[in-house]
Each structure stands twice: as C-alpha cells, then as structure tokens.
Design a protein around this motif. Structure first.
Motif, PDB file in Angstrom:
ATOM      1  N   VAL A  79      -2.243   1.302  -4.262  1.00 37.48           N
ATOM      2  CA  VAL A  79      -1.395   0.111  -4.147  1.00 37.48           C
ATOM      3  C   VAL A  79      -0.258   0.290  -5.142  1.00 37.48           C
TER       4      VAL A  79
ATOM      5  N   PHE B  50      -7.326   0.440  -6.835  1.00 37.35           N
ATOM      6  CA  PHE B  50      -6.095   0.596  -6.061  1.00 37.35           C
ATOM      7  C   PHE B  50      -4.841   0.848  -6.899  1.00 37.35           C
TER       8      PHE B  50
ATOM      9  N   TYR C 126      -8.541  -0.583   1.928  1.00 34.70           N
ATOM     10  CA  TYR C 126      -8.162  -1.855   1.313  1.00 34.70           C
ATOM     11  C   TYR C 126      -8.780  -3.028   2.068  1.00 34.70           C
TER      12      TYR C 126
ATOM     13  N   VAL D 169      -4.229   4.054   3.526  1.00 35.21           N
ATOM     14  CA  VAL D 169      -4.953   3.204   2.574  1.00 35.21           C
ATOM     15  C   VAL D 169      -5.482   1.932   3.241  1.00 35.21           C
TER      16      VAL D 169
ATOM     17  N   LEU E 157       0.833  -1.196   0.000  1.00 38.59           N
ATOM     18  CA  LEU E 157       0.000   0.000   0.000  1.00 38.59           C
ATOM     19  C   LEU E 157       0.871   1.250   0.000  1.00 38.59           C
TER      20      LEU E 157
END
Length: 108
Positions: free
Chosen positions: A93, A87, A20, A16, A11
């Motif tokens: 990500v 992401f 997530y 985040v 991440l």
C-alpha cells in the motif's frame, strides 16, 4: 447523528487487491464493527482505478461521533499496526487516506 469514516488505500498494483481484500474480510472490518462500534462497512474499488493505481475505500458508518471517537482512541491503536506491518512496511500500500464527516440523512 451518524458519523462516516472512510479509509482509502492506494495499492501498489492490481496484484495486491486479492490479499488486501482477504485481510479486510478475514477480521479487520469485523473488528472495527464489533469492537469499535461501527454499524456498517462498505468496501469498494473506486472508479478510475487502473492496473497500477488501485484505490480501495472502506466506508464505515458509526451511530454517533462519540462512538467514532471511542474507536479512534480505544480500538484503532490496536488494529492499525497490523495493516501498517502487512501493507505499508512491505510497500504493498503506497498511501492510506482518511475522510470523515457527519451523515445528515440516509435514504430509505
């Protein structure tokens, strides 16, 4: 023989993590299990993660390599685009890694 499939997401930073985890827990993991045939999934924040390098491992156990292959060919192509859109395309990500292997034994 069971087969283990792990996805490790790196991440962008710790901010985040809640988003997530919410995404994994609100249907993604269930779809891999229900549609893809995984028996279990363990989601862990890996040791060594710091404020700017959070690594989350989703470790799935499939009952066989053949079930895992089915997941890869039939189910994963329908699930992965959402994760990429949410992401990767947004930069939340920075990397997805995948690790696989045969499970030789489980205890107990």
């Amino acid at each position: 023989m069971s087969f283990r499939y792990c996805v490790i997401a790196t991440l962008k930073d710790k901010s985040v993590l809640p988003e997530y985890m919410k995404w994994l827990n609100s249907g993604h993991v269930q779809a891999v299990c229900d549609q893809g045939g995984a028996k279990t999934c363990h989601v862990s924040v890996l040791d060594g993660s710091d404020d700017t390098d959070i690594r989350v491992e989703s470790a799935y156990i499939f009952p066989s390599f053949e079930k895992y292959e089915y997941y890869c060919t039939e189910v994963a192509p329908t699930l992965r685009p959402e994760g990429i859109r949410l992401f990767v395309d947004t930069g939340l990500v920075t990397k997805f890694e995948r690790v696989t292997g045969k499970v030789h034994f489980e205890y107990p």
